[in-house]
Design an enzyme around this catalytic site. Structure first.
Site, PDB file in Angstrom:
ATOM      1  N   SER A 199      -7.031  62.087  12.229  1.00 11.90           N
ATOM      2  CA  SER A 199      -5.715  61.713  12.780  1.00 11.90           C
ATOM      3  C   SER A 199      -5.646  62.004  14.091  1.00 11.90           C
ATOM      4  O   SER A 199      -6.273  62.552  14.695  1.00 11.90           O
ATOM      5  CB  SER A 199      -4.690  62.677  11.893  1.00 11.90           C
ATOM      6  OG  SER A 199      -3.534  62.552  12.205  1.00 11.90           O
ATOM      7  N   TYR A 217      -0.432  70.765   9.556  1.00 13.22           N
ATOM      8  CA  TYR A 217      -1.048  69.573   9.309  1.00 13.22           C
ATOM      9  C   TYR A 217      -2.161  69.448  10.457  1.00 13.22           C
ATOM     10  O   TYR A 217      -3.354  69.068  10.339  1.00 13.22           O
ATOM     11  CB  TYR A 217      -0.257  68.147   9.408  1.00 13.22           C
ATOM     12  CG  TYR A 217      -0.953  66.902   9.094  1.00 13.22           C
ATOM     13  CD1 TYR A 217      -1.676  66.678   7.841  1.00 13.22           C
ATOM     14  CD2 TYR A 217      -1.107  65.924  10.180  1.00 13.22           C
ATOM     15  CE1 TYR A 217      -2.404  65.315   7.616  1.00 13.22           C
ATOM     16  CE2 TYR A 217      -1.695  64.525   9.983  1.00 13.22           C
ATOM     17  CZ  TYR A 217      -2.425  64.406   8.569  1.00 13.22           C
ATOM     18  OH  TYR A 217      -3.135  63.145   8.469  1.00 13.22           O
TER      19      TYR A 217
END
Length: 243
Positions: free
Chosen positions: A143, A156
């Site tokens: 990501s 995250y």
């Protein structure tokens, strides 16, 4: 369960073999469908019904219903790996949770790290002998949060930073064995996870500013199709337009 539309149910596949986790939705599904054009795909996910439905649409596929969090063995995919080995592993499964550091308890930290990092490490460890036999490729869907963190995104981002570190170490450990390791870092991508994140942040969802899942699948295809003497160590894919 094995589906092979060209040779009949349960027939062995002459195709190279790819394992895709998180295969029934979003980015994982797009990757599975794309690799399914050229590979026998082992589809991994939690919902057996969804796995079977997807497998039935692919030329050659088998399923592995698995819960990545917890203490259950994570070796079920191995029964569908041929003696020639495992050509591709794509770690696409992942979860996003948490809020500010003040508001996030350790249960949430453990849940996210378990799925996004610990399970990835365990599945990879179990797959290594088969990957070495095939001189295969490991692709970790990371990501933009694997490069930078934002307020409210510590959980995250921490998992994605850890995933990048895992990829970097694995790449050097396995280079001499002919196993390629790539991190693919998509920017914001149109998906259920993205919709939930935008809703949590109170923003407006506009797909003009997001990648399509197929864009990420195309990046994975680029990594897979490189000549065997080359490795795309890190691929960053971003939407062209910025909000």
């Amino acid at each position: 369960m094995v589906f092979d539309s060209t040779a009949g149910l349960g027939a062995p596949s002459p195709l190279p073999t790819a394992l895709v986790t998180g295969a029934t939705r979003g980015i994982g599904r797009a990757i599975a469908e794309d690799l399914g054009r050229t590979h026998h795909v082992i589809l991994a996910g939690r919902d057996q019904g969804a796995l079977d439905a997807l497998a039935a649409t692919l030329p050659s596929a088998s399923t592995w219903a698995v819960e990545l969090a917890g203490e259950e063995p994570l070796d079920g995919f191995l029964e569908n790996v041929p003696d020639s080995g495992l050509d591709v592993v794509v770690h696409s499964a992942g979860i996003e949770a948490g809020a500010t550091v003040e508001e996030t308890d350790r249960v949430t930290w453990r849940q996210v790290l378990e799925v996004n990092v610990v399970a990835v490490a365990e599945v990879t460890r179990l797959a290594l002998p088969a990957l070495r036999r095939a001189e295969g490729t490991v692709i970790l869907i990371n990501s933009g949060s694997g490069f930078a963190s934002n307020p409210g995104g510590s959980v995250y981002a921490a998992s994605k930073f850890a995933l990048r570190a895992f990829a970097d170490a694995l790449r050097e450990e396995e280079r001499g064995n002919g196993v390629r390791v790539s991190s693919v870092h998509p920017g914001r991508t149109d998906s259920d996870m993205q919709r939930a994140l935008v809703a949590k942040q109170g923003g407006t969802y506009d797909t003009d500013f997001y990648l399509a899942a197929q864009d990420v699948a195309d990046a994975v295809r680029l990594v897979v199709d490189l000549p065997g003497n080359a490795v795309a160590e890190s691929v960053s894919v971003r939407p062209l337009r910025k909000a």
